[in-house]
Design a protein around this motif. Structure first.
Motif, PDB file in Angstrom:
ATOM      1  N   GLY A  32       0.771  -1.235   0.000  1.00 18.37           N
ATOM      2  CA  GLY A  32       0.000   0.000   0.000  1.00 18.37           C
ATOM      3  C   GLY A  32       0.801   1.284   0.000  1.00 18.37           C
ATOM      4  O   GLY A  32       0.249   2.340   0.291  1.00 18.37           O
ATOM      5  N   ASN A  33       2.068   1.245  -0.339  1.00 18.05           N
ATOM      6  CA  ASN A  33       2.871   2.462  -0.311  1.00 18.05           C
ATOM      7  C   ASN A  33       3.267   2.968  -1.699  1.00 18.05           C
ATOM      8  O   ASN A  33       4.223   3.714  -1.833  1.00 18.05           O
ATOM      9  CB  ASN A  33       4.116   2.259   0.569  1.00 18.05           C
ATOM     10  N   LEU A  34       2.521   2.569  -2.723  1.00 19.29           N
ATOM     11  CA  LEU A  34       2.808   2.997  -4.091  1.00 19.29           C
ATOM     12  C   LEU A  34       1.884   4.143  -4.482  1.00 19.29           C
ATOM     13  O   LEU A  34       0.750   4.222  -4.006  1.00 19.29           O
ATOM     14  CB  LEU A  34       2.587   1.832  -5.063  1.00 19.29           C
ATOM     15  N   PRO A  35       2.365   5.013  -5.362  1.00 19.25           N
ATOM     16  CA  PRO A  35       1.480   6.051  -5.897  1.00 19.25           C
ATOM     17  C   PRO A  35       0.320   5.400  -6.672  1.00 19.25           C
ATOM     18  O   PRO A  35       0.437   4.271  -7.169  1.00 19.25           O
ATOM     19  CB  PRO A  35       2.372   6.845  -6.848  1.00 19.25           C
ATOM     20  N   LEU A  36      -0.786   6.114  -6.752  1.00 16.52           N
ATOM     21  CA  LEU A  36      -1.994   5.572  -7.376  1.00 16.52           C
ATOM     22  C   LEU A  36      -1.742   5.090  -8.801  1.00 16.52           C
ATOM     23  O   LEU A  36      -2.146   3.982  -9.162  1.00 16.52           O
ATOM     24  CB  LEU A  36      -3.104   6.626  -7.370  1.00 16.52           C
TER      25      LEU A  36
END
Length: 92
Positions: A32-36
Motif C-alpha cells: 500500500g505504499n505505491l502512488p496511485l
C-alpha cells in the motif's frame, strides 16, 4: 517496476516466472505504499499475468483430459480385442 510484455511473450515465459512476478505484484499492492498511477499499472499487469497463467492451466487441463480419454479409448479397444475371440468361440 514491471515492464509490459505482449501476450505472446507471456505465453513463451515459464509458468513459474509468471507466478513469481504475479506474487511480487500482489505483495507490492498489499504493502500500500505505491502512488496511485503505479498501483493501477501494477494491477493491470497482474490481470495480464493472471490471464496468462489461467490460460496455461486451462491448456494443461485440456491436454491431460485428452490423454485420459485416449487411454480410456485404448483400454476399451483392448477389451474389445480380447472379448471378440471369446465371442467367436461361443458363437461357433
Amino acid at each position: 517496476m514491471t515492464e509490459a510484455t505482449p501476450a505472446e511473450d507471456l505465453a513463451a515465459r515459464p509458468f513459474d516466472e509468471l507466478i513469481a512476478e504475479l506474487q511480487r505484484i500482489v505483495q507490492a499492492l498489499e504493502a500500500g505504499n505505491l502512488p496511485l498511477e503505479e498501483s493501477i499499472e501494477l494491477y493491470r499487469r497482474g490481470l495480464e499475468l493472471h490471464a496468462a497463467c489461467e490460460a496455461r492451466l486451462r491448456d494443461a487441463r485440456a491436454v491431460r483430459e485428452g490423454e485420459i480419454l485416449l487411454r480410456a479409448a485404448r483400454l476399451r479397444r483392448d477389451d474389445l480385442d480380447l472379448a471378440l475371440p471369446a465371442a467367436r468361440v461361443v458363437l461357433e
